[in-house]
Design a protein around this motif. Sequence first.
Motif, PDB file in Angstrom:
ATOM      1  N   ILE A 142       0.844  -1.204   0.000  1.00 44.47           N
ATOM      2  CA  ILE A 142       0.000   0.000   0.000  1.00 44.47           C
ATOM      3  C   ILE A 142       0.874   1.247   0.000  1.00 44.47           C
ATOM      4  O   ILE A 142       0.613   2.221  -0.727  1.00 44.47           O
ATOM      5  CB  ILE A 142      -0.960  -0.022   1.198  1.00 44.47           C
ATOM      6  CG1 ILE A 142      -2.038  -1.099   0.988  1.00 44.47           C
ATOM      7  CG2 ILE A 142      -1.613   1.341   1.428  1.00 44.47           C
ATOM      8  CD1 ILE A 142      -2.806  -1.462   2.243  1.00 44.47           C
ATOM      9  N   ALA A 146      -4.770   0.431  -3.664  1.00 41.36           N
ATOM     10  CA  ALA A 146      -4.451   0.629  -2.247  1.00 41.36           C
ATOM     11  C   ALA A 146      -5.713   0.554  -1.399  1.00 41.36           C
ATOM     12  O   ALA A 146      -5.720  -0.043  -0.311  1.00 41.36           O
ATOM     13  CB  ALA A 146      -3.748   1.962  -2.045  1.00 41.36           C
ATOM     14  N   LEU A 198      -6.491  -2.255   1.579  1.00 39.24           N
ATOM     15  CA  LEU A 198      -6.799  -1.910   2.971  1.00 39.24           C
ATOM     16  C   LEU A 198      -7.979  -2.715   3.506  1.00 39.24           C
ATOM     17  O   LEU A 198      -8.065  -2.971   4.710  1.00 39.24           O
ATOM     18  CB  LEU A 198      -7.076  -0.406   3.090  1.00 39.24           C
ATOM     19  CG  LEU A 198      -5.825   0.463   3.213  1.00 39.24           C
ATOM     20  CD1 LEU A 198      -6.180   1.936   3.094  1.00 39.24           C
ATOM     21  CD2 LEU A 198      -5.103   0.195   4.534  1.00 39.24           C
ATOM     22  N   ALA A 256      -3.915   3.547   6.910  1.00 43.43           N
ATOM     23  CA  ALA A 256      -2.766   2.628   6.924  1.00 43.43           C
ATOM     24  C   ALA A 256      -1.905   2.856   8.161  1.00 43.43           C
ATOM     25  O   ALA A 256      -1.419   1.899   8.786  1.00 43.43           O
ATOM     26  CB  ALA A 256      -1.943   2.792   5.657  1.00 43.43           C
TER      27      ALA A 256
END
Length: 513
Positions: free
Chosen positions: A138, A175, A179, A462
């Motif tokens: 990510i 990304a 997640l 993140a």
Amino acid sequence: MTEKLWGGRFEEDITPDVLDYTLTTDIDVRLVFADLWQDIAHVLMLSARDIIPETAARSILGSLLALQERSERGELNLRPEFEDVHLNIEQMVIEDLGREVGGHMHTARSRNDQVSTDTRMYLRRVQLESVRANLALIDTLLSFPEEDLLAILPGYTHSQAAQPVSVAFWKTAHASMLLRDVRRLRGAYDRTDESPLGACALAGTSFPLDRQVTARLLGFGDVLSHALDATSARDYLIESASAFAIGGNNLSRMAEEVVVWSGHEYSLCEVPDAYATGSSIMPQKKNPVVAELARGRAGRTVGTLVQLLTMAKGVTLGYSCDLQDDKPYLWNAIDTYLSTLKVIAGQTRGLTFDSTRGEDLCWDNFSTATELANYLVSDHGIAFREAHHISGSLVSALLKRGSTLRDTALGAEILAELGHPVEEAVLARIFAPRNAVTSYTSPGGTSPDSVRDVRDELRRTADAHRRWCADTEQKLDDALRATLRAAREVAGGADAAKVLATVVAELPPLTQA
């Protein structure tokens, strides 16, 4: 008579082929650290509760600590004749101390609760490593240069060119998807992080165990209280396999785009040389083999999920050896998933995109036709469905004349014929793919500001996951250090009950406490 630790009622030993068919020592190597840790915690609790003699507990803990040090040096090898990791370690202690002393170690315990405890402890490590690997990928996706915000790619629906997007928009999309994989892994961790130790075979025991103490020594967040459920449950394994399968599929989708887009017909991206190979016969070839393998190996993770579901569905409550077959497949899925995450992160760091080619494809594939419909709505007050029809008529007329939206003069002429004149300069502006990308300013859209906002949000999320990962790893490390410290003190002659009272008080309480 058999010499097996479980062989009191048996008059003959199992045959070599049965041993070979049933043993799990090759699979159990990954569980050695967990089995030693839980052995030490269990003996500490047995001693503190006066379930086994104090002198025996001290000797057993000394023996286990020596085995733990051998394991850390890579010198502890499991012997196939003792079937699995649990009997191997017990046998090593008995060989060291004799059955009269070492035989106390298995008091109030079964291989049924041992194997579930070991597997949960190993899976926690894997889940944390998987979260870290996802976060690394990510971070790579979100660390794009500013020029990616206006590096044009055609977006696709139905595998047909749709609307223009940017490289940064594509990266943030993946990304965002990854997640969710992190969230799934964290959810699986929550259901894995429950201690079955002390459930024994299936019904508990008459000994006065303290399951909460052993759970805290092993770093668990809670105790799985029902003994039958604790030894029977394999849904935590299946949930983990599901997370690996979904994550593998998500990586496969990214890999599919890289494979297709790197082909000459698209020429939208190129993988680094280090992540490609050539042909043994065709010297011009550069094959994106890493992406192809990532796409193919997703099947392993999916296959593991199906295998585990099939294995568990027919097993009644209580342990059956069917469940022994969970680990070989799960280990393979784990290795496949983690290696794919790491190699895809490396490939992504070196992936390059051809924005000029992307922009050309957007022009050639009428990717900005929607912008004419939007313009007719906003500036001419036409209902969208009518504006959609007018734009579609323009595309049809251009196709019949072998032209594209790039020919704005012809486009203006056709629109005038349709009774909806638009100046050529306006068409040139609204049809330009880069202008279209910058115009999508709605939240989550392709405009640079929208993409930056999404990137900031994804990075905050993140970072929160990264903090959770670090805190959780610290909790496990602290629990292991506390367990070893207590074992050394008790082995050295200290009172187990007093030592555990001090050590456990320093550890986090259980969730249910």
